[in-house]
Design an enzyme around this catalytic site. Structure first.
Site, PDB file in Angstrom:
ATOM      1  CB  CYS A  40      -0.906   0.008   1.231  1.00 42.35           C
ATOM      2  SG  CYS A  40      -2.083   1.394   1.249  1.00 42.35           S
ATOM      3  CG  ASP A  42      -0.704   3.996   5.326  1.00 42.94           C
ATOM      4  OD1 ASP A  42       0.207   4.491   6.029  1.00 42.94           O
ATOM      5  OD2 ASP A  42      -1.899   4.008   5.666  1.00 42.94           O
ATOM      6  NE  ARG A  44      -0.672   5.069   8.751  1.00 47.01           N
ATOM      7  CZ  ARG A  44      -1.966   5.009   9.067  1.00 47.01           C
ATOM      8  NH1 ARG A  44      -2.354   5.215  10.307  1.00 47.01           N
ATOM      9  NH2 ARG A  44      -2.858   4.736   8.128  1.00 47.01           N
ATOM     10  CG  HIS A  96      -1.781  -1.103   5.917  1.00 47.55           C
ATOM     11  ND1 HIS A  96      -2.387  -0.129   6.669  1.00 47.55           N
ATOM     12  CD2 HIS A  96      -1.848  -0.679   4.638  1.00 47.55           C
ATOM     13  CE1 HIS A  96      -2.786   0.852   5.877  1.00 47.55           C
ATOM     14  NE2 HIS A  96      -2.478   0.548   4.636  1.00 47.55           N
ATOM     15  CB  CYS A  99      -5.883  -0.568   4.458  1.00 49.95           C
ATOM     16  SG  CYS A  99      -5.491   0.079   2.810  1.00 49.95           S
TER      17      CYS A  99
HETATM   18 CO    CO Z   1      -3.495   1.205   2.988  1.00 50.11          CO
END
Ligand code: CO
Length: 205
Positions: A40, A42, A44, A96, A99
């Site tokens: 992803c 993302d 993080r 994750h 998400c």
């Molecule tokens: Co995500």
């Protein structure tokens, strides 16, 4: 501050060279990663950081909610290069918990273009409706959908002509589904691996 990034970079590069004078010369000459990471976007969930892999050790493709769209020329180009040129044997699809893409896919209102991007997640949710409906807690239900979506992307990858063609030529490619916990920083193997020898699609005699 933006200038901090450049300052940090200077210190990092100098540190690497201090440890190993040929570090960048060697990396510039050749990349030989053992893994392709499809994760992803993302911020993080940075592939190298959470797996402890160094520059040169993992080939990375990231998009919102780590999806494998059949016609995604970006992902397919990465995949083809990984399998054919880099001869990578292990592909990790890593989603994750928590998400935002998974959450947005299940919201009733329209967000925009992203709703088209997230459509495969709603397809997975429709297919697993009877199971998902039994989960009362919203976060737990979305996290289960996250796992199911990762498994679906693993299956989808295995059906791409790139992977099918590699397996016909007996090139070994394993596709793994992992999920990362934002709360504890831990990766979990969902055991939805897809390999030619496991699923009988192309069993070795
Ligand atoms: Co995500």
């Amino acid at each position: 501050m933006l200038s901090d990034l450049l300052d940090h970079n200077k210190r990092w590069a100098a540190g690497r060279v201090a440890e190993d004078p040929d570090y960048f010369k060697r990396l510039a000459g050749l990349q030989q990663p053992d893994y392709l990471w499809i994760g992803c976007s993302d911020s993080r969930v940075p592939a190298n950081v959470i797996t402890g892999l160094e520059p040169g050790e993992v080939f990375v493709h990231r998009n919102v909610a780590n999806l494998v769209h059949r016609g995604d020329i970006n992902l397919l180009s990465v995949l083809e290069f990984a399998v054919e040129a880099l001869e990578i044997k292990h592909i990790i699809v890593c989603g994750h918990y928590g998400c935002g893409g998974i959450r947005a896919a299940m919201e009733d209102h329209r967000h925009g273009i992203i709703d088209h991007w997230l459509q495969p997640i709603r397809d997975v949710a429709d297919d697993a409706k009877s199971e998902l409906d039994t989960i009362r807690d919203d976060n737990a239900r979305l996290n289960r959908l996250c796992e199911l979506s990762i498994a679906a992307q693993v299956q989808g990858l295995s059906r791409t002509p790139i992977i099918q063609s590699a397996r016909k030529r007996r090139i070994e490619v394993h596709i793994h589904g992992w999920v990362y916990g934002l709360n504890d920083g831990l990766l979990r193997d969902l055991n939805c691996d897809h390999a030619d020898d496991k699923n009988g699609h192309h069993a070795h005699e």
